[in-house]
Design a protein around this motif. Structure first.
Motif, PDB file in Angstrom:
ATOM      1  N   THR A  22       3.317  -7.817   4.474  1.00  0.00           N
ATOM      2  CA  THR A  22       1.916  -7.529   4.808  1.00  0.00           C
ATOM      3  C   THR A  22       1.251  -6.464   3.938  1.00  0.00           C
ATOM      4  O   THR A  22       0.043  -6.286   4.011  1.00  0.00           O
ATOM      5  CB  THR A  22       1.795  -7.078   6.277  1.00  0.00           C
ATOM      6  N   GLY A  23       2.020  -5.765   3.128  1.00  0.00           N
ATOM      7  CA  GLY A  23       1.488  -4.617   2.398  1.00  0.00           C
ATOM      8  C   GLY A  23       0.587  -4.926   1.220  1.00  0.00           C
ATOM      9  O   GLY A  23      -0.108  -4.046   0.727  1.00  0.00           O
ATOM     10  N   ASP A  24       0.554  -6.168   0.777  1.00  0.00           N
ATOM     11  CA  ASP A  24      -0.300  -6.558  -0.347  1.00  0.00           C
ATOM     12  C   ASP A  24      -1.715  -6.812   0.167  1.00  0.00           C
ATOM     13  O   ASP A  24      -1.960  -7.790   0.878  1.00  0.00           O
ATOM     14  CB  ASP A  24       0.273  -7.805  -1.013  1.00  0.00           C
ATOM     15  N   PHE A  25      -2.654  -5.947  -0.179  1.00  0.00           N
ATOM     16  CA  PHE A  25      -4.033  -6.044   0.311  1.00  0.00           C
ATOM     17  C   PHE A  25      -4.661  -7.399  -0.009  1.00  0.00           C
ATOM     18  O   PHE A  25      -5.451  -7.926   0.766  1.00  0.00           O
ATOM     19  CB  PHE A  25      -4.870  -4.902  -0.283  1.00  0.00           C
ATOM     20  N   GLY A  26      -4.285  -7.993  -1.123  1.00  0.00           N
ATOM     21  CA  GLY A  26      -4.840  -9.289  -1.511  1.00  0.00           C
ATOM     22  C   GLY A  26      -3.977 -10.471  -1.100  1.00  0.00           C
ATOM     23  O   GLY A  26      -4.309 -11.612  -1.394  1.00  0.00           O
TER      24      GLY A  26
END
Length: 71
Positions: A22-26
């Motif tokens: 989930t840490g990838d903003f995109g």
């Protein structure tokens, strides 16, 4: 109109595993059902804006206001 949303949830995985997904903003489309497309304009806290095309045809724009990878 300004809207602030916060959410929390408990997972059956450790924080490192959840953050890897989930840490990838995109990267919203990779793990959230109902997302047709997701792209990011700009970079960094306060400047990055995620544009999300939702299954119902709506589009949302979300600014990255804070990021605390340690938490």
């Amino acid at each position: 109109m300004r809207l602030t949303v916060e959410t929390s949830r408990e997972y059956d995985h450790d924080a490192d595993r959840v953050w890897a997904i989930t840490g990838d903003f995109g990267g919203l489309k990779a793990w959230l059902p109902g997302i047709n497309a997701c792209r990011v304009e700009g970079a960094g806290v306060g400047n990055a804006v995620r544009i999300v095309d939702v299954f119902d045809g709506s589009v949302t724009r979300e600014r990255l206001a804070a990021l605390d990878e340690a938490r």
